[in-house]
Write a protein that holds these residues in place. Structure first.
Motif, PDB file in Angstrom:
ATOM      1  N   SER A   1       0.807  -1.287   0.077  1.00  0.00           N
ATOM      2  CA  SER A   1      -0.094  -0.014  -0.115  1.00  0.00           C
ATOM      3  C   SER A   1       0.862   1.383   0.022  1.00  0.00           C
ATOM      4  O   SER A   1       0.430   2.319  -0.397  1.00  0.00           O
ATOM      5  CB  SER A   1      -0.929   0.104   1.296  1.00  0.00           C
ATOM      6  N   LYS A   2       2.011   1.132   0.256  1.00  0.00           N
ATOM      7  CA  LYS A   2       2.959   2.232   0.332  1.00  0.00           C
ATOM      8  C   LYS A   2       2.863   2.928  -1.065  1.00  0.00           C
ATOM      9  O   LYS A   2       3.072   2.669  -2.094  1.00  0.00           O
ATOM     10  CB  LYS A   2       4.705   2.161   0.575  1.00  0.00           C
ATOM     11  N   GLY A   3       2.758   4.292  -0.706  1.00  0.00           N
ATOM     12  CA  GLY A   3       2.418   5.119  -1.947  1.00  0.00           C
ATOM     13  C   GLY A   3       0.865   5.304  -2.684  1.00  0.00           C
ATOM     14  O   GLY A   3       0.836   6.092  -3.504  1.00  0.00           O
ATOM     15  N   TYR A   4       0.304   4.381  -2.049  1.00  0.00           N
ATOM     16  CA  TYR A   4      -1.303   4.470  -2.579  1.00  0.00           C
ATOM     17  C   TYR A   4      -2.150   5.070  -1.538  1.00  0.00           C
ATOM     18  O   TYR A   4      -3.110   5.650  -1.866  1.00  0.00           O
ATOM     19  CB  TYR A   4      -1.435   2.929  -2.915  1.00  0.00           C
ATOM     20  N   PHE A   5      -1.767   4.603  -0.167  1.00  0.00           N
ATOM     21  CA  PHE A   5      -2.717   4.671   0.881  1.00  0.00           C
ATOM     22  C   PHE A   5      -1.974   5.409   2.240  1.00  0.00           C
ATOM     23  O   PHE A   5      -0.887   4.698   2.422  1.00  0.00           O
ATOM     24  CB  PHE A   5      -3.636   3.442   1.253  1.00  0.00           C
ATOM     25  N   LYS A   6      -2.591   6.268   2.826  1.00  0.00           N
ATOM     26  CA  LYS A   6      -2.210   6.736   4.084  1.00  0.00           C
ATOM     27  C   LYS A   6      -3.285   6.759   5.137  1.00  0.00           C
ATOM     28  O   LYS A   6      -4.359   6.871   4.719  1.00  0.00           O
ATOM     29  CB  LYS A   6      -1.292   7.908   4.018  1.00  0.00           C
ATOM     30  N   THR A   7      -2.795   6.760   6.352  1.00  0.00           N
ATOM     31  CA  THR A   7      -3.911   6.848   7.369  1.00  0.00           C
ATOM     32  C   THR A   7      -4.417   8.392   7.437  1.00  0.00           C
ATOM     33  O   THR A   7      -3.528   9.029   6.975  1.00  0.00           O
ATOM     34  CB  THR A   7      -3.435   6.481   8.785  1.00  0.00           C
ATOM     35  N   ALA A   8      -5.520   8.840   7.964  1.00  0.00           N
ATOM     36  CA  ALA A   8      -5.807  10.171   8.119  1.00  0.00           C
ATOM     37  C   ALA A   8      -4.815  11.049   8.661  1.00  0.00           C
ATOM     38  O   ALA A   8      -4.470  12.025   8.286  1.00  0.00           O
ATOM     39  CB  ALA A   8      -6.875  10.273   8.996  1.00  0.00           C
ATOM     40  N   ARG A   9      -3.875  10.598   9.755  1.00  0.00           N
ATOM     41  CA  ARG A   9      -2.692  11.047  10.198  1.00  0.00           C
ATOM     42  C   ARG A   9      -1.471  11.289   9.301  1.00  0.00           C
ATOM     43  O   ARG A   9      -0.418  11.968   9.671  1.00  0.00           O
ATOM     44  CB  ARG A   9      -2.354  10.544  11.556  1.00  0.00           C
ATOM     45  N   GLY A  10      -1.304  10.476   8.287  1.00  0.00           N
ATOM     46  CA  GLY A  10      -0.383  10.417   7.454  1.00  0.00           C
ATOM     47  C   GLY A  10       0.631   9.155   7.589  1.00  0.00           C
ATOM     48  O   GLY A  10       1.609   8.793   6.784  1.00  0.00           O
TER      49      GLY A  10
END
Length: 189
Positions: free
Chosen positions: A99-108
């Motif tokens: 998921s790196k580069g595609y998704f982050k948590t709301a905090r980043g």
């Protein structure tokens, strides 16, 4: 007259800037605090959000159709994200190393971050479990408190407890982020 007109414009612009700065700072996440907003991830290319409680239909409009993992009502989607559902609503979001580069948590937070970067984002004060291989937080949304191991075991309302868990490689980098309620975290239901 012109001078007074410019003062009014300057005052209005200053007031609007102050409102915008205040609004932006209120939406900022602070370490050692938690809220329902923490149970969300954002697609980095579109800013589309997947949030706890979102319907499966809404989620799949963003992610496309998933493939069952065979564990509870969990579905794996492209780019390293797995979603767990209960009654066709999101109750678990898992980001793996892909998921790196595609998704982050709301905090980043995202896959590949270091142990220390997670503590910088989420805080050290209320960590439920911290080891070389994982960092865990448990938060009671109704009581608005973090839980320690003893209070987590005593708590009966597993739907009011939200979990944020970070699994780490032996090198200390995040390879899995898990956001869920306590029921799904313990029973996959």
């Amino acid at each position: 007259m012109k001078n007074g007109h410019w003062r009014k414009i300057t005052w209005v612009v200053s007031a609007l800037l102050l409102i915008m700065i205040t609004a932006c700072s209120n939406s900022k996440f602070n370490p050692n605090e938690f809220s329902e907003q923490d149970l969300a991830v954002t697609k980095t290319d579109s800013e589309d959000k997947i949030t706890y409680g979102m319907s499966q239909e809404e989620t799949e409009k963003i992610l496309g159709e998933g493939t069952s993992t065979g564990v509870g009502q969990s579905y794996q989607y492209n780019n390293g994200i797995t979603i767990g559902y209960r009654d066709a609503q999101v109750v678990s979001i898992i980001l793996n190393k892909d998921s790196k580069g595609y998704f982050k948590t709301a905090r980043g937070a995202e896959a590949g971050m270091t142990h220390q970067e997670i503590l910088d984002l989420y805080g050290k004060e209320h960590v439920l479990v911290e080891s070389e291989r994982n960092i865990d937080y448990a938060y009671h949304i109704q009581k608005e408190i973090f839980l320690d191991e003893k209070s987590l075991q005593a708590e009966k309302d597993d739907l009011a407890i939200y979990r944020a868990s970070f699994m780490l490689t032996k090198e200390g980098q995040v390879n899995q982020v898990i956001l869920s309620d306590q029921r799904f975290a313990t029973t996959f239901k």
